[in-house]
Design an enzyme around this catalytic site. Structure first.
Site, PDB file in Angstrom:
ATOM      1  N   ALA A   1       0.815  -1.215   0.000  1.00 14.38           N
ATOM      2  CA  ALA A   1       0.000   0.000   0.000  1.00 14.38           C
ATOM      3  C   ALA A   1       0.844   1.257   0.000  1.00 14.38           C
ATOM      4  O   ALA A   1       0.595   2.196   0.748  1.00 14.38           O
ATOM      5  CB  ALA A   1      -0.937  -0.002   1.210  1.00 14.38           C
TER       6      ALA A   1
ATOM      7  N   GLY B   1       0.592   1.830  -5.393  1.00 16.96           N
ATOM      8  CA  GLY B   1      -0.242   0.672  -5.127  1.00 16.96           C
ATOM      9  C   GLY B   1      -1.609   1.065  -4.583  1.00 16.96           C
ATOM     10  O   GLY B   1      -2.638   0.504  -4.973  1.00 16.96           O
TER      11      GLY B   1
ATOM     12  N   LYS C   1       9.121  -0.825  -9.531  1.00 16.88           N
ATOM     13  CA  LYS C   1      10.202  -0.324 -10.384  1.00 16.88           C
ATOM     14  C   LYS C   1      11.511  -0.411  -9.610  1.00 16.88           C
ATOM     15  O   LYS C   1      11.832   0.435  -8.795  1.00 16.88           O
ATOM     16  CB  LYS C   1       9.936   1.124 -10.800  1.00 16.88           C
ATOM     17  CG  LYS C   1       8.715   1.274 -11.698  1.00 16.88           C
ATOM     18  CD  LYS C   1       8.486   2.710 -12.096  1.00 16.88           C
ATOM     19  CE  LYS C   1       7.304   2.834 -13.046  1.00 16.88           C
ATOM     20  NZ  LYS C   1       7.062   4.230 -13.461  1.00 16.88           N
TER      21      LYS C   1
ATOM     22  N   LYS D   1      15.626   4.855 -14.655  1.00 16.21           N
ATOM     23  CA  LYS D   1      15.421   6.313 -14.531  1.00 16.21           C
ATOM     24  C   LYS D   1      15.490   6.780 -13.077  1.00 16.21           C
ATOM     25  O   LYS D   1      15.854   7.931 -12.806  1.00 16.21           O
ATOM     26  CB  LYS D   1      14.097   6.714 -15.189  1.00 16.21           C
ATOM     27  CG  LYS D   1      12.859   5.934 -14.737  1.00 16.21           C
ATOM     28  CD  LYS D   1      12.170   6.545 -13.538  1.00 16.21           C
ATOM     29  CE  LYS D   1      10.935   5.764 -13.160  1.00 16.21           C
ATOM     30  NZ  LYS D   1      10.258   6.292 -11.960  1.00 16.21           N
TER      31      LYS D   1
ATOM     32  N   ARG E   1       9.829  10.829  -6.143  1.00 16.67           N
ATOM     33  CA  ARG E   1      10.415  10.723  -4.799  1.00 16.67           C
ATOM     34  C   ARG E   1      11.932  10.566  -4.858  1.00 16.67           C
ATOM     35  O   ARG E   1      12.633  10.942  -3.920  1.00 16.67           O
ATOM     36  CB  ARG E   1       9.783   9.556  -4.034  1.00 16.67           C
ATOM     37  CG  ARG E   1      10.225   8.187  -4.494  1.00 16.67           C
ATOM     38  CD  ARG E   1       9.560   7.090  -3.723  1.00 16.67           C
ATOM     39  NE  ARG E   1       8.154   6.979  -4.094  1.00 16.67           N
ATOM     40  CZ  ARG E   1       7.330   6.062  -3.602  1.00 16.67           C
ATOM     41  NH1 ARG E   1       7.782   5.190  -2.724  1.00 16.67           N
ATOM     42  NH2 ARG E   1       6.068   6.001  -3.983  1.00 16.67           N
TER      43      ARG E   1
ATOM     44  N   GLN F   1      13.598   3.681  -4.420  1.00 18.63           N
ATOM     45  CA  GLN F   1      14.074   2.549  -5.214  1.00 18.63           C
ATOM     46  C   GLN F   1      15.396   2.823  -5.920  1.00 18.63           C
ATOM     47  O   GLN F   1      16.155   1.910  -6.224  1.00 18.63           O
ATOM     48  CB  GLN F   1      13.013   2.161  -6.248  1.00 18.63           C
ATOM     49  CG  GLN F   1      11.739   1.613  -5.658  1.00 18.63           C
ATOM     50  CD  GLN F   1      11.818   0.145  -5.300  1.00 18.63           C
ATOM     51  OE1 GLN F   1      10.815  -0.499  -5.078  1.00 18.63           O
ATOM     52  NE2 GLN F   1      13.002  -0.414  -5.246  1.00 18.63           N
TER      53      GLN F   1
END
Length: 463
Positions: A50, A54, A197, A286, A348, A376
């Site tokens: 979540a 998501g 990702k 990216k 982010r 990420q």
């Protein structure tokens, strides 16, 4: 709701079908038919994880199809027990009181008082608790619709028809290995849509990338044709606020075409593509360069010139890496650059780079940030560097005329690795890479990639 927009603005889809508000039930019935659902058998969709995207993805489905309760069930799983800190609770209270529709909804549901008490410090709120009221912990400024939340993973997934992976790549394997235990008695496998990702690196038997869909396939044994990736140049909060957006669902034709039609909305156009793994890897790539972009923006006081110089160098590196990963990289140029652009503007990872450069965050805090979720790009920097530093992938250096590891032609990636992973230098070192006179013209890096057969199928685990 989405339906009211479609009434005013009917949309002619690529398949020639005009969708109106009254067409939502027909779209649902058509997709149920594709899955072989009988009239009394619910289509069960569950989001696993979540985070911002998501939660928004599940909320979009709930807004569109949740009204047809006798035909579809839409739920979302998140771990229980995560508390909402006092600062976030106070901010959440301000958001609620700034939105009359949200305020009235909570009062009607007899849920407003707990937010008053949390603001005063008299009550602890939990992330799964506020999600039921439509608040994602990573995106409290964007209220969603009320959600059906499950904290028991087995209950959430054991009979689901569609599972949406909204987990970070760093958590995907662990959670789906647990899910495998709950699917042992299933007669037919579910459809899985991954929104994640991020990538991991593996060096045995040859250097290669492991993507979230590959993690899911290996963890669960679900056939690859049942696992798809959905991504695109978009920001979760803006999509929920009905900003026009595109996405692309990638995977086997059997499921991607009906899913594209099922997921498509008037403001959220979903295309389909067969090239799953490469699009998935580009979605992780990216994020790497977005962190550097955030650093440059802060360190140069938002200098347009410096940011454009960085963009020229980082995109040339991405194009170079793309030539290593796919036989037809030109097909990815548009989606990759578009996804990169939106991430630099408001993602982010760019925000994280800015906060690190400002000193408001430190690397010791880790890459899971309160109010933002998992960054990420940090793990992706490590994974791409590790892969591209392998001598077995060597390419000819244009100036030195000798074989070098691909990473030697990617100075921005090398510098990010030293800053974020090795921690040998601070964020200001990114400017050294930007201003190094020895850097090749970005055009030359692209020409090198285009004029050589750099494609390494083994990087994606292909023969």
């Amino acid at each position: 709701m989405v339906g009211s927009i479609e009434v005013m603005m009917p949309n002619l889809h690529s398949n020639g079908v005009v969708s109106h508000n009254g067409g939502l039930e027909e779209k649902l019935d058509e997709f149920r038919h594709v899955l072989g659902k009988s009239d009394d058998d619910l289509l069960k969709i569950v989001g696993v994880g979540a985070g911002a995207w998501g939660s928004v993805f599940a909320a979009l489905l709930q807004d569109s199809y949740g009204q047809f309760r006798d035909k579809v069930q839409i739920r979302i799983w998140r771990r229980g027990g995560r508390t909402v800190d006092r600062v976030t609770a106070e901010h959440l209270f301000e958001v609620i009181n700034s939105r009359e529709d949200v305020l009235r909804r909570l009062i009607r549901r007899c849920a407003y008082l707990k937010y008053v008490e949390a603001r005063l410090g008299d009550r602890i709120l939990y992330a799964d608790e506020i999600l039921k009221d439509g608040f994602c912990l990573n995106m409290v400024d964007t209220p969603l619709c009320p959600m059906k939340v499950v904290t028991n993973l087995q209950e959430a997934v054991w009979d689901a028809d569609i599972v949406v992976n909204g987990l970070p790549s760093t958590e995907t394997r662990e959670v789906f290995e647990e899910i495998r235990n709950y699917w042992k008695e299933r007669i037919s496998p579910p459809i899985i849509i991954s929104l994640s990702k991020g990538i991991e690196a593996a060096l045995d038997p040859v250097p290669h990338i492991i993507t979230p869909t590959q993690m899911i396939s290996r963890a669960t044994g679900v056939p690859k044709e049942n696992i798809l990736y959905l991504g695109g140049p978009n920001i979760a909060s803006e999509i929920y606020n009905k900003e026009y957006a595109n996405a692309r669902i990638c995977g086997a034709e059997k499921w991607r075409i009906p899913l594209a039609k099922f997921l498509r909305q008037s403001h959220f156009i979903v295309w389909d593509n067969s090239d799953l793994v490469t699009h998935e890897v580009m979605g992780g790539l990216k994020n790497v360069y977005a962190i550097g972009a955030g650093m440059v923006a802060t360190l140069t006081n938002e200098s347009a010139t410096s940011k454009s110089v960085y963009f020229a160098h980082c995109t040339s590196e991405m194009i170079f890496i793309t030539h290593l990963l796919t036989e037809e990289p030109e097909k990815l140029a548009g989606p990759l650059l578009a996804d990169t652009y939106v991430t630099l503007l408001k993602g982010r990872n760019a925000w994280y780079g800015q906060m690190i450069a400002k000193g408001e965050l430190s690397l010791d805090m880790g890459d899971s940030i309160s109010g933002k979720g998992m960054i990420q790009g940090v793990s992706a920097v490590g994974a791409f560097y590790e892969l591209l530093s392998q001598s077995s992938l060597s390419v000819l250096h244009p100036n030195e005329k000798k074989p070098v590891a691909p990473v030697e032609l990617c100075p921005i990636l090398k510098k990010l690795y030293k800053i974020l992973i090795k921690r040998e230098q601070d964020s200001r070192a990114i400017l050294e890479a930007l201003r190094d006179e020895r850097l090749n013209d970005p055009r030359e890096r692209i020409e090198i990639a285009q004029s050589h057969a750099f494609y390494k199928p083994s990087l994606l685990g292909q023969p």
